[in-house]
Design an enzyme around this catalytic site. Structure first.
Site, PDB file in Angstrom:
ATOM      1  N   LYS A   1       0.810  -1.219   0.000  1.00 18.42           N
ATOM      2  CA  LYS A   1       0.000   0.000   0.000  1.00 18.42           C
ATOM      3  C   LYS A   1       0.848   1.276   0.000  1.00 18.42           C
ATOM      4  CE  LYS A   1      -4.425  -1.653   1.506  1.00 18.42           C
ATOM      5  NZ  LYS A   1      -4.264  -3.054   1.961  1.00 18.42           N
TER       6      LYS A   1
ATOM      7  N   SER B   1       1.864  -9.752  -0.774  1.00 16.79           N
ATOM      8  CA  SER B   1       1.527  -8.332  -0.681  1.00 16.79           C
ATOM      9  C   SER B   1       1.831  -7.697   0.669  1.00 16.79           C
ATOM     10  CB  SER B   1       0.047  -8.126  -1.018  1.00 16.79           C
ATOM     11  OG  SER B   1      -0.764  -8.972  -0.214  1.00 16.79           O
TER      12      SER B   1
ATOM     13  N   GLU C   1      -9.842   6.502   3.402  1.00 19.77           N
ATOM     14  CA  GLU C   1     -10.676   5.502   4.060  1.00 19.77           C
ATOM     15  C   GLU C   1      -9.768   4.368   4.498  1.00 19.77           C
ATOM     16  OE1 GLU C   1     -10.131   5.594   0.844  1.00 19.77           O
ATOM     17  OE2 GLU C   1      -9.425   3.535   0.556  1.00 19.77           O
TER      18      GLU C   1
HETATM   19  C1  LIG Z   1      -5.073  -4.068   1.735  1.00 23.86           C
HETATM   20  C2  LIG Z   1      -4.336  -5.317   1.443  1.00 23.86           C
HETATM   21  C3  LIG Z   1      -4.717  -6.184   0.389  1.00 23.86           C
HETATM   22  C4  LIG Z   1      -5.944  -5.962  -0.438  1.00 23.86           C
HETATM   23  O1  LIG Z   1      -5.910  -4.811  -1.235  1.00 23.86           O
HETATM   24  P1  LIG Z   1      -5.686  -4.873  -2.801  1.00 23.86           P
HETATM   25  O2  LIG Z   1      -6.066  -3.514  -3.258  1.00 23.86           O
HETATM   26  O3  LIG Z   1      -6.583  -5.956  -3.342  1.00 23.86           O
HETATM   27  O4  LIG Z   1      -4.265  -5.188  -3.036  1.00 23.86           O
HETATM   28  C5  LIG Z   1      -3.933  -7.281   0.126  1.00 23.86           C
HETATM   29  N1  LIG Z   1      -2.841  -7.565   0.866  1.00 23.86           N
HETATM   30  C6  LIG Z   1      -2.451  -6.780   1.890  1.00 23.86           C
HETATM   31  C7  LIG Z   1      -1.239  -7.165   2.662  1.00 23.86           C
HETATM   32  C8  LIG Z   1      -3.181  -5.644   2.218  1.00 23.86           C
HETATM   33  O5  LIG Z   1      -2.784  -4.867   3.242  1.00 23.86           O
END
Ligand SMILES: *Cc1c(COP(=O)(O)O)cnc(C)c1O
Length: 376
Positions: free
Chosen positions: A87, A363, A109
């Site tokens: 993010k 992610s 948000e």
């Molecule tokens: C917020 C988040 C997501 C989901 O958000 P996307 O916009 O689908 O990437 C996925 N993995 C992590 C670690 C997150 O913090």
């Protein structure tokens, strides 16, 4: 409400379904973004922040002990970034854009609080005022992130209607933006919302796919058979996919939470300013999503994913809470990596996907999910 203008359409999806008063602000944002991305100084400043502040490039790591016999699984380690997830890529880029547009007040948000923390972090870095709208139920469940945002100087405003979670927090952030549009920049957390947000967030996350494609070619001398990523709003997935969309032989696989499967179980509808595939009943009433991972707990998804699904270029699957938790434990015990529960969904499907060489978007890191995992 406006009909979608032609820019920002992904097949039947996307567009701008917003009150008339927001159109000039969205036009200003589009122009500002086009100019910024064509400006070498802006790009150089962004690259430098991504490298020295956020921690790019992230490694590509082969999880040889996690991979079942006969498979190779490579992890794109976005969990190693500052604040613990992808993010920050988006937050850094949009904060830089806000400064360029002369906006000193940021609204955002947040659901689990990960985007709120990323937004509060970049606002501290740039000296911007930061207001984060968060459902009061999420504030209770994600208390440490509320504390983090406070320490970073952000104001967290509780949202007390509906399910008191991300859907309502997003509506409230948009309302705040409409009310204060002259002074305020809306820093959205995923590739959703009215045009040009899905395109801006995709571009800012595309660094994941660009790096990963070069790294995989360098490390194993070939492209992967499949690229797998979890899908909440869809930003880490679209950023990773972006590097491989032109490689027609590479399968693109998005993995949703079983209880929040906007693509696998949704219908075409409008949510938060654009048309996409949404969890909704026959009357278009938006349904509540449920997932063990707060980051996937959203009834909508970015419009480009709905189009990639319809066109057949990407496939979307689901994973259950239990499958995600099992994959979390496997990666922890076999590789020494605690993944966030969101990418644990992608890891679960990578294990049984019919493909030999698989690139998985990791992610985020799992520190925020320990209580959830321990109580499961
Ligand atoms: C917020 C988040 C997501 C989901 O958000 P996307 O916009 O689908 O990437 C996925 N993995 C992590 C670690 C997150 O913090």
């Amino acid at each position: 409400m406006n009909a979608p203008a032609s820019p920002g359409l992904y097949g039947d999806y996307g567009g701008r379904y917003v009150p008339e008063t927001l159109i000039p602000a969205l036009d200003e944002l589009s122009r500002g973004w086009d100019e910024a991305s064509a400006d070498a100084t802006f790009r150089a400043e962004l690259d430098e922040l991504l490298e020295r502040f956020a921690g790019r490039p992230t490694p590509l790591y082969e999880a040889a002990r996690f991979a079942p016999a006969g498979k190779r699984i490579l992890l794109k380690r976005e969990d190693l970034l500052h604040t613990g997830a992808h993010k920050i890529n988006n937050a850094v880029g949009q904060a830089l854009l806000a400064v360029r547009l002369g906006k000193r007040r940021i609204v955002a948000e947040t659901g689990a609080g990960q985007h709120g923390v990323a937004a509060a972090t970049v606002c501290a870095r740039f000296g911007l005022e930061c207001v984060v709208h968060m459902g009061s139920e999420d504030m209770r469940r994600q208390h440490p992130n509320v504390e983090r945002m406070g320490l970073l100087g952000a104001e967290v405003r509780p949202v007390e209607f509906g399910t008191r979670t991300l859907k309502e927090a997003t509506s409230e952030a948009i309302r705040d933006w409409i009310t204060n549009v002259d002074t305020t920049y809306y820093l959205i957390g995923s590739c959703v919302g009215p045009h040009p947000y899905p395109a801006i967030v995709r571009e800012l996350q595309a660094v994941i796919g660009r790096e990963a494609r070069a790294q995989v070619l360098e490390q194993i001398g070939q492209l992967p058979d499949a690229v797998v990523a979890c899908v909440g709003g869809g930003s880490n997935a679209i950023g990773l996919f972006a590097g491989f969309i032109a490689d027609k032989d590479v399968r693109l696989v998005g993995v949703e939470a079983e209880g929040a499967a906007s693509l696998s179980a949704g219908r075409s509808s409008v949510l938060h300013g654009s048309r996409s595939s949404v969890l909704a009943d026959e009357d278009g009433q938006v349904l509540d999503a449920h997932s063990i991972s707060a980051g996937l707990d959203y009834p909508g998804v970015g419009p480009e994913h709905a189009h990639l699904r319809d066109s057949g270029r990407a496939e979307y699957m689901t994973a259950s809470d239990a499958e995600a938790v099992a994959a979390f434990h496997q990666l922890a015990s076999l590789e020494g990596i605690l993944p966030a529960l969101e990418p644990a969904h992608a890891l679960a499907r990578a294990l049984d996907l019919d493909a030999e060489t698989i690139l998985v978007g990791l992610s985020g890191r799992g520190d925020k999910d320990l209580a959830e995992v321990l109580s499961h």
